[in-house]
Scaffold this motif. Structure first.
Motif, PDB file in Angstrom:
ATOM      1  N   CYS A  25     -42.097 -41.284  44.688  1.00  0.00           N
ATOM      2  CA  CYS A  25     -40.747 -42.300  44.599  1.00  0.00           C
ATOM      3  C   CYS A  25     -40.017 -41.831  44.632  1.00  0.00           C
ATOM      4  N   GLN A  26     -38.537 -42.463  44.438  1.00  0.00           N
ATOM      5  CA  GLN A  26     -37.351 -42.503  43.443  1.00  0.00           C
ATOM      6  C   GLN A  26     -36.763 -43.410  42.427  1.00  0.00           C
ATOM      7  N   PHE A  27     -36.344 -43.112  41.603  1.00  0.00           N
ATOM      8  CA  PHE A  27     -35.410 -43.947  40.893  1.00  0.00           C
ATOM      9  C   PHE A  27     -34.523 -43.868  40.891  1.00  0.00           C
ATOM     10  N   MET A  28     -33.167 -44.600  39.425  1.00  0.00           N
ATOM     11  CA  MET A  28     -33.159 -44.447  38.692  1.00  0.00           C
ATOM     12  C   MET A  28     -32.325 -44.062  36.963  1.00  0.00           C
ATOM     13  N   THR A  29     -32.255 -43.945  37.217  1.00  0.00           N
ATOM     14  CA  THR A  29     -31.814 -43.308  35.217  1.00  0.00           C
ATOM     15  C   THR A  29     -30.532 -43.762  34.761  1.00  0.00           C
ATOM     16  N   LEU A  30     -30.299 -44.014  33.489  1.00  0.00           N
ATOM     17  CA  LEU A  30     -29.380 -44.393  32.925  1.00  0.00           C
ATOM     18  C   LEU A  30     -29.377 -43.996  31.612  1.00  0.00           C
ATOM     19  N   ASN A  31     -29.040 -43.508  30.986  1.00  0.00           N
ATOM     20  CA  ASN A  31     -29.234 -42.707  29.402  1.00  0.00           C
ATOM     21  C   ASN A  31     -28.148 -43.685  28.892  1.00  0.00           C
ATOM     22  N   LYS A  32     -28.960 -44.485  27.237  1.00  0.00           N
ATOM     23  CA  LYS A  32     -28.859 -45.175  26.271  1.00  0.00           C
ATOM     24  C   LYS A  32     -29.132 -44.187  25.098  1.00  0.00           C
ATOM     25  N   ALA A  33     -27.668 -44.663  24.354  1.00  0.00           N
ATOM     26  CA  ALA A  33     -27.506 -44.196  22.472  1.00  0.00           C
ATOM     27  C   ALA A  33     -28.325 -45.343  22.005  1.00  0.00           C
ATOM     28  N   LYS A  34     -29.353 -44.644  20.897  1.00  0.00           N
ATOM     29  CA  LYS A  34     -30.210 -45.346  20.462  1.00  0.00           C
ATOM     30  C   LYS A  34     -29.609 -44.720  18.619  1.00  0.00           C
ATOM     31  N   GLY A  35     -28.779 -45.191  17.570  1.00  0.00           N
ATOM     32  CA  GLY A  35     -28.500 -44.415  16.952  1.00  0.00           C
ATOM     33  C   GLY A  35     -27.458 -43.745  16.920  1.00  0.00           C
ATOM     34  N   ASP A  36     -28.003 -42.215  16.950  1.00  0.00           N
ATOM     35  CA  ASP A  36     -27.840 -40.946  16.920  1.00  0.00           C
ATOM     36  C   ASP A  36     -27.412 -40.242  18.178  1.00  0.00           C
ATOM     37  N   LYS A  37     -29.050 -40.569  18.645  1.00  0.00           N
ATOM     38  CA  LYS A  37     -29.061 -40.070  19.719  1.00  0.00           C
ATOM     39  C   LYS A  37     -29.343 -40.923  21.743  1.00  0.00           C
ATOM     40  N   THR A  38     -29.561 -40.011  21.974  1.00  0.00           N
ATOM     41  CA  THR A  38     -29.313 -40.365  23.751  1.00  0.00           C
ATOM     42  C   THR A  38     -30.574 -40.291  24.419  1.00  0.00           C
ATOM     43  N   TYR A  39     -30.926 -41.351  25.540  1.00  0.00           N
ATOM     44  CA  TYR A  39     -32.405 -41.519  25.740  1.00  0.00           C
ATOM     45  C   TYR A  39     -31.865 -41.378  26.858  1.00  0.00           C
ATOM     46  N   ALA A  40     -33.187 -41.003  28.519  1.00  0.00           N
ATOM     47  CA  ALA A  40     -32.675 -41.296  29.426  1.00  0.00           C
ATOM     48  C   ALA A  40     -33.423 -42.468  29.946  1.00  0.00           C
ATOM     49  N   ASN A  41     -33.323 -43.528  30.379  1.00  0.00           N
ATOM     50  CA  ASN A  41     -34.294 -45.408  30.518  1.00  0.00           C
ATOM     51  C   ASN A  41     -34.241 -45.007  31.991  1.00  0.00           C
ATOM     52  N   VAL A  42     -35.556 -45.080  32.768  1.00  0.00           N
ATOM     53  CA  VAL A  42     -35.980 -45.310  34.087  1.00  0.00           C
ATOM     54  C   VAL A  42     -35.396 -47.388  34.455  1.00  0.00           C
ATOM     55  N   VAL A  43     -34.321 -47.856  35.390  1.00  0.00           N
ATOM     56  CA  VAL A  43     -33.871 -48.758  35.115  1.00  0.00           C
ATOM     57  C   VAL A  43     -35.661 -49.116  36.443  1.00  0.00           C
ATOM     58  N   PRO A  44     -36.048 -50.527  35.712  1.00  0.00           N
ATOM     59  CA  PRO A  44     -37.894 -50.896  36.153  1.00  0.00           C
ATOM     60  C   PRO A  44     -36.903 -51.315  37.716  1.00  0.00           C
ATOM     61  N   GLU A  45     -36.702 -51.828  38.185  1.00  0.00           N
ATOM     62  CA  GLU A  45     -36.256 -52.540  39.362  1.00  0.00           C
ATOM     63  C   GLU A  45     -36.061 -51.652  40.540  1.00  0.00           C
ATOM     64  N   SER A  46     -35.460 -50.147  39.555  1.00  0.00           N
ATOM     65  CA  SER A  46     -35.473 -49.095  40.842  1.00  0.00           C
ATOM     66  C   SER A  46     -36.599 -48.086  41.486  1.00  0.00           C
ATOM     67  N   LEU A  47     -37.394 -48.313  40.811  1.00  0.00           N
ATOM     68  CA  LEU A  47     -38.415 -47.511  41.033  1.00  0.00           C
ATOM     69  C   LEU A  47     -39.756 -48.043  42.619  1.00  0.00           C
ATOM     70  N   LYS A  48     -39.116 -46.826  43.696  1.00  0.00           N
ATOM     71  CA  LYS A  48     -40.164 -47.507  44.557  1.00  0.00           C
ATOM     72  C   LYS A  48     -39.821 -46.291  45.343  1.00  0.00           C
ATOM     73  N   PRO A  49     -41.132 -46.982  46.727  1.00  0.00           N
ATOM     74  CA  PRO A  49     -41.599 -45.651  47.605  1.00  0.00           C
ATOM     75  C   PRO A  49     -40.565 -44.601  48.130  1.00  0.00           C
ATOM     76  N   CYS A  50     -40.652 -44.103  48.056  1.00  0.00           N
ATOM     77  CA  CYS A  50     -40.269 -43.296  49.823  1.00  0.00           C
ATOM     78  C   CYS A  50     -40.501 -42.104  50.441  1.00  0.00           C
ATOM     79  N   LYS A  51     -40.370 -41.203  51.274  1.00  0.00           N
ATOM     80  CA  LYS A  51     -40.651 -39.930  51.434  1.00  0.00           C
ATOM     81  C   LYS A  51     -40.712 -38.856  51.019  1.00  0.00           C
TER      82      LYS A  51
END
Length: 114
Positions: free
Chosen positions: A88-114
């Motif tokens: 698969c392939q997918f996009m991530t975006l880092n988002k701050a939550k409090g004093d920490k930053t977390y990587a999140n998968v953009v749900p619509e971006s997860l798709k099959p790849c070769k």
């Protein structure tokens, strides 16, 4: 039971490629299916989808992108059979939550790849 302390792995924003290795059910705070993705030298990330299956739901669209037939109301489908082992392939975006930053998968971006 002992637990290993692991180093923090930074995940950069952008496009990544990997393979789906699992599907986990989660009930807090709501019913979700988490898709487990392995990528880039042992890194792991999860993409969460509300556990509601229809032709227009996020989970239904994901399963359809990977070849699942979600067109017949009342039928049953096994997300593990459709997703596990797929590249698969997918996009991530880092988002701050409090004093920490977390990587999140953009749900619509997860798709099959070769």
């Amino acid at each position: 039971m002992k637990r290993e302390v692991k180093a923090i792995m930074k995940i950069e924003d952008g496009l990544h490629k990997g393979a789906i290795t699992g599907v986990e059910e989660r009930t807090e705070p709501y019913n979700y299916l988490d898709v487990v993705i392995e990528f880039e030298e042992g890194k792991q990330i999860k993409a969460g989808y509300p556990d509601f299956l229809s032709t227009e739901s996020k989970l239904g669209c994901l399963l359809a992108r990977f070849g699942g037939d979600v067109s017949t109301p009342g039928s049953f489908i096994d997300p593990e059979e459709i997703l596990i082992g797929k590249k698969c392939q997918f996009m991530t975006l880092n988002k701050a939550k409090g004093d920490k930053t977390y990587a999140n998968v953009v749900p619509e971006s997860l798709k099959p790849c070769k």
